[in-house]
Design a protein around this motif. Structure first.
Motif, short mmCIF file in Angstrom:
data_model
loop_
_atom_site.label_atom_id
_atom_site.label_comp_id
_atom_site.label_asym_id
_atom_site.label_seq_id
_atom_site.Cartn_x
_atom_site.Cartn_y
_atom_site.Cartn_z
N ASP A 1 45.70 30.44 47.93
CA ASP A 1 46.52 29.50 48.18
C ASP A 1 47.56 29.24 47.10
N SER A 2 49.11 29.61 47.60
CA SER A 2 49.90 29.60 46.54
C SER A 2 50.26 28.33 45.81
N SER A 3 49.66 27.30 46.28
CA SER A 3 49.71 25.90 45.61
C SER A 3 48.81 25.82 44.33
N GLY A 4 48.20 26.85 43.99
CA GLY A 4 47.44 26.84 42.96
C GLY A 4 45.79 27.05 42.87
N ILE A 5 45.43 26.67 44.06
CA ILE A 5 43.88 27.06 44.28
C ILE A 5 43.58 28.23 44.64
N ASP A 6 42.72 28.88 43.85
CA ASP A 6 42.14 30.44 43.77
C ASP A 6 40.71 30.42 43.74
N TRP A 7 40.17 30.94 44.76
CA TRP A 7 38.67 30.76 44.84
C TRP A 7 38.02 31.93 44.30
N HIS A 8 38.75 32.89 43.30
CA HIS A 8 38.14 34.10 42.85
C HIS A 8 36.84 33.86 42.09
N CYS A 9 36.56 32.90 41.57
CA CYS A 9 35.03 32.67 40.83
C CYS A 9 34.17 32.71 42.00
N TRP A 10 34.55 32.19 43.27
CA TRP A 10 33.47 32.36 44.36
C TRP A 10 33.27 33.67 44.88
N ALA A 11 34.40 34.55 44.73
CA ALA A 11 34.13 36.08 45.12
C ALA A 11 33.39 36.69 44.01
N MET A 12 33.89 36.24 42.98
CA MET A 12 33.26 36.70 41.64
C MET A 12 31.68 36.77 41.82
N CYS A 13 31.18 35.76 42.01
CA CYS A 13 29.75 35.33 42.13
C CYS A 13 28.90 36.12 43.25
N THR A 14 29.88 36.56 44.22
CA THR A 14 29.15 37.43 45.23
C THR A 14 29.29 38.87 45.03
N PHE A 15 30.28 39.12 44.56
CA PHE A 15 30.59 40.68 44.16
C PHE A 15 30.44 41.30 43.09
N SER A 16 30.63 40.35 41.99
CA SER A 16 30.33 40.92 40.62
C SER A 16 28.90 40.61 39.84
N SER A 17 28.47 41.49 39.07
CA SER A 17 27.00 41.26 38.38
C SER A 17 27.05 39.94 37.75
N HIS A 18 25.70 39.52 37.58
CA HIS A 18 25.74 38.03 36.84
C HIS A 18 26.08 38.33 35.25
N PRO A 19 25.99 39.48 34.56
CA PRO A 19 26.39 39.61 33.11
C PRO A 19 27.97 39.47 33.09
N ASP A 20 28.48 40.39 34.08
CA ASP A 20 30.07 40.29 34.04
C ASP A 20 30.67 39.00 34.57
N PHE A 21 29.94 38.39 35.47
CA PHE A 21 30.32 37.07 35.73
C PHE A 21 30.34 36.26 34.72
N ASP A 22 29.31 36.03 33.95
CA ASP A 22 29.20 35.12 32.80
C ASP A 22 30.31 35.84 31.43
N ALA A 23 30.37 37.07 31.47
CA ALA A 23 31.24 37.58 30.19
C ALA A 23 32.70 36.93 30.59
N TYR A 24 33.01 37.31 31.68
CA TYR A 24 34.44 36.43 32.25
C TYR A 24 34.70 35.18 31.85
N HIS A 25 33.65 34.32 32.36
CA HIS A 25 33.96 33.06 32.29
C HIS A 25 33.67 32.60 30.67
N GLU A 26 33.00 33.22 29.97
CA GLU A 26 33.00 33.00 28.48
C GLU A 26 34.26 33.12 27.91
N ILE A 27 35.18 34.20 28.38
CA ILE A 27 36.27 34.57 27.80
C ILE A 27 37.52 33.62 28.34
N THR A 28 37.23 33.08 29.56
CA THR A 28 38.26 32.12 30.03
C THR A 28 37.97 30.83 29.53
N GLY A 29 36.79 30.33 29.43
CA GLY A 29 36.49 29.20 28.94
C GLY A 29 35.96 28.25 30.55
#
Length: 138
Positions: A49-77
């Motif tokens: 959604d070009s208006s600013g809604i990006d569901w990438h975190c929802w895709a990350m929880c599906t396609f990324s490993s739990h440790p990678d997901f947590d590390a990404y979110h630790e960095i982004t806050g």
């Protein structure tokens, strides 16, 4: 900066299918994809959604490993719960019939990312076999 992930995408099955196809096309079949790869695929998807809604975190929880997901979110806050989000995404997939999945042409997604151990902790092992059967039928 928003520290909360947006609400889940309205059509989880179509969103995950679209992002999954982009990931496979770009990176081949893998058990897990790096959060950066998933974010890039999400932004290329027809659901970005070009208006600013990006569901990438929802895709990350599906396609990324739990440790990678947590590390990404630790960095982004951002405060996002992998298990809670993955449970919600998979429930969106589980409500789809196998006929729905067969209607998606050229679905070429490695179902190994359906790691139910984090979510159900052995309580609902049968659902993993059920969804695995859906993907095996493709």
């Amino acid at each position: 900066m928003n520290t909360q992930c947006p609400t889940s995408p309205p059509n989880k099955k179509e969103y995950i299918s679209d992002v999954g196809k982009l990931l496979v096309a770009e990176h081949g079949k893998k058990k897990y994809y790096k959060p950066e790869e998933v974010k890039k695929a999400s932004k290329k998807s027809k659901y970005y959604d070009s208006s600013g809604i990006d569901w990438h975190c929802w895709a990350m929880c599906t396609f990324s490993s739990h440790p990678d997901f947590d590390a990404y979110h630790e960095i982004t806050g951002e405060v996002c719960d992998y298990v809670e989000m993955k449970t919600e995404m998979l429930s969106g997939l589980a409500t789809s019939t196998s006929a729905d999945w067969l209607a998606i042409p050229d679905l070429d997604i490695d179902a190994s990312w359906l790691d139910f151990g984090d979510i159900f902790d052995g309580l609902l092992e049968g659902i993993g076999e059920f969804i695995g059967g859906i993907f095996d039928g493709l």
